[in-house]
Write a protein that holds these residues in place. Sequence first.
Motif: not given
Length: 120
Positions: A1-15, A47-53
């Motif tokens: 199963m694919a790991k679920r990730i939440l992306i956090v960045d104020d710049a839309a192009f970075m996300r 409840k993601p598996d990981l967050v990029t912040m």
Amino acid sequence: MAKRILIVDDAAFMRMMIKDILTKNNFEVVGEAADGAQAVEKYMELKPDLVTMDITMPEMDGIAALKAIKEKEPNALIIMCSAMGQQAMVIDAIQAGAKDFIVKPFQADRVVEAIEKALG
């Protein structure tokens, strides 16, 4: 199963860049947030598996969001994203419980390596 990730960045192009790297490497992007307050809210909801912040954001910065998430969810896996020259903040983030950090501009292999390492 694919790991679920939440992306956090104020710049839309970075996300968008991170999302592109993640989807190409078989990760599932379950959500995105543009500031720390949104990040905490979305984390609790998804409840993601990981967050990029991202470290520097308006409203609530990445380190404050990291601490807020870790307070509620001590086992949360969070990788910080920083621009060059933010070493002091990266050290603060690691001390606050971040698993790793990636430096902008992102290199796809480094992003994937950091995430796979954090996920164990």
